[in-house]
Write an enzyme that holds these catalytic residues in place. Structure first.
Site, PDB file in Angstrom:
ATOM      1  N   LYS A   1       9.869  11.608  -5.000  1.00 18.36           N
ATOM      2  CA  LYS A   1       8.441  11.830  -4.755  1.00 18.36           C
ATOM      3  C   LYS A   1       8.198  13.289  -4.337  1.00 18.36           C
ATOM      4  CE  LYS A   1       7.824   6.986  -3.573  1.00 18.36           C
ATOM      5  NZ  LYS A   1       7.767   5.952  -2.532  1.00 18.36           N
TER       6      LYS A   1
ATOM      7  N   GLN B   1       7.969   5.415   3.848  1.00 21.07           N
ATOM      8  CA  GLN B   1       8.826   4.688   2.903  1.00 21.07           C
ATOM      9  C   GLN B   1       9.274   3.357   3.505  1.00 21.07           C
ATOM     10  OE1 GLN B   1       9.518   5.814  -0.344  1.00 21.07           O
ATOM     11  NE2 GLN B   1      10.361   3.756  -0.577  1.00 21.07           N
TER      12      GLN B   1
ATOM     13  N   ASP C   1      -0.595   5.201  -0.509  1.00 19.30           N
ATOM     14  CA  ASP C   1       0.191   4.066  -1.001  1.00 19.30           C
ATOM     15  C   ASP C   1      -0.697   2.841  -1.225  1.00 19.30           C
ATOM     16  OD1 ASP C   1       2.843   4.397  -1.665  1.00 19.30           O
ATOM     17  OD2 ASP C   1       3.579   4.258   0.399  1.00 19.30           O
TER      18      ASP C   1
END
Ligand code: NAD
Length: 290
Positions: A52, A96, A119
């Protein structure tokens, strides 16, 4: 059978985002900036976060990667999120997952400001998505929608079987595919670990989205001739011929299933690439008005 090539599609979309970023810079506008937090040393998570951050660099985004030790306490992590929420330089925040057991995932997700929730896991983002309001849509299902759109696949009236009901993949996927949009307008069956006779349901599916987390679980005898198969699974299986000692396989038995499909995504190079692409798109949306 046509391969749904996540690598190719994501490269095309990312090139478009890079162009927008470069134009923004020329106009003196803010550079999009993504902050990622990684807690602990899970090898798969490290790989995901690294790719990412690398993608941010490739397309001209700013990025911050905060690596925290496995022993980091929940209040410490929440304090870092609060600091990122308050930092005007940072447009998008991702933590994450999975987190170490002593940290409550829900608390952490709820702590991210919905304006920076790229997200799309925050209850406000999910709620707005269900209502069809503009919001950050979680990256994996959003990436799959972008892929279907790119290949001009007509999903209207199709029967879609989504296998897996997680909050980040299966459940939002079922909502997006059933809503009145294109892609969308599917009749969706959401399957999970308590579903009876998964095979019979899959055999009725025009589209199968597999998000289970079990290597090669969807076999050719479960798939109707001409079906579209989207494989979300990323599973590490031992492979002594590889330097790393493992290789990645999806939830679908690709070699056997591919022969029966009209379209199929590979693993790797399918949904995973689209997930990163959708995340970058969300980060661009987060900065748009600044
Ligand atoms: P999860 O573990 O949260 O959910 C798995 C789901 O599968 C559950 O809802 C469960 O009910 C269902 N399930 C388990 N066994 C089943 C069975 N025998 N029959 C039917 N349903 C069953 O997983 P997740 O976070 O949704 O991830 C699923 C997979 O997708 C994993 O392999 C994960 O690594 C991968 N993933 C990939 C991406 C990507 O970018 N490609 C993103 C997120 C997750």
């Amino acid at each position: 059978m046509q391969l749904l090539d996540g690598k190719k599609v994501s490269e095309a979309i990312l090139a478009g985002i890079a162009e927008t970023v470069s134009q923004r810079k020329q106009e003196g506008k803010k550079t999009p900036h993504l902050a990622a937090i990684l807690v602990g040393g899970d090898p798969a998570s490290q790989t995901y976060v690294a790719s990412k951050v690398k993608t941010c660099e490739q397309i001209g985004f700013g990025s911050t990667l905060l690596r925290l030790g496995e022993e980091t306490s929940e209040p410490e992590l929440l304090a870092h999120i609060a600091a990122f929420n308050a930092d005007p330089e940072i447009d998008g925040i991702l933590v994450q997952l999975p987190l170490p057991r002593h940290i409550a995932e829900e608390k952490v997700i709820n702590a991210i400001s919905p304006e920076k929730d790229v997200d799309g896991f925050h209850p406000i983002s999910l709620g707005r998505m269900v209502l069809g309001l503009p919001t950050f849509i979680s990256a994996t299902p959003n990436g799959i929608m972008m892929m279907l759109e790119h290949y001009n696949i007509d999903t209207t009236g199709k029967h879609c079987v989504v296998i897996g009901r997680s909050n980040i993949v299966g459940t939002p996927m079922s909502v997006l595919l059933s809503r009145n949009s294109n892609p969308g307008n599917c009749t969706v069956t959401l399957c999970h670990s308590k579903t009876r006779d998964l095979k019979a349901l899959c055999l009725q599916a025009d589209i199968i989205v597999a998000a289970i987390g079990r290597p090669n679980y969807v076999t050719a005898d479960m798939v109707k001739e001409g079906a579209i198969v989207i494989d979300v699974g990323i599973n590490r299986i031992e492979d002594s011929s590889k330097k790393s000692g493992f290789r990645l396989v999806g939830d679908v038995d690709f070699d056997q299933v591919a022969e029966k499909c009209s379209y199929i995504t590979p693993v790797p190079g399918g949904v995973g690439k689209m997930t990163i692409c959708a995340l970058m798109n969300n980060t661009l949306l987060a900065v748009k008005d600044k």
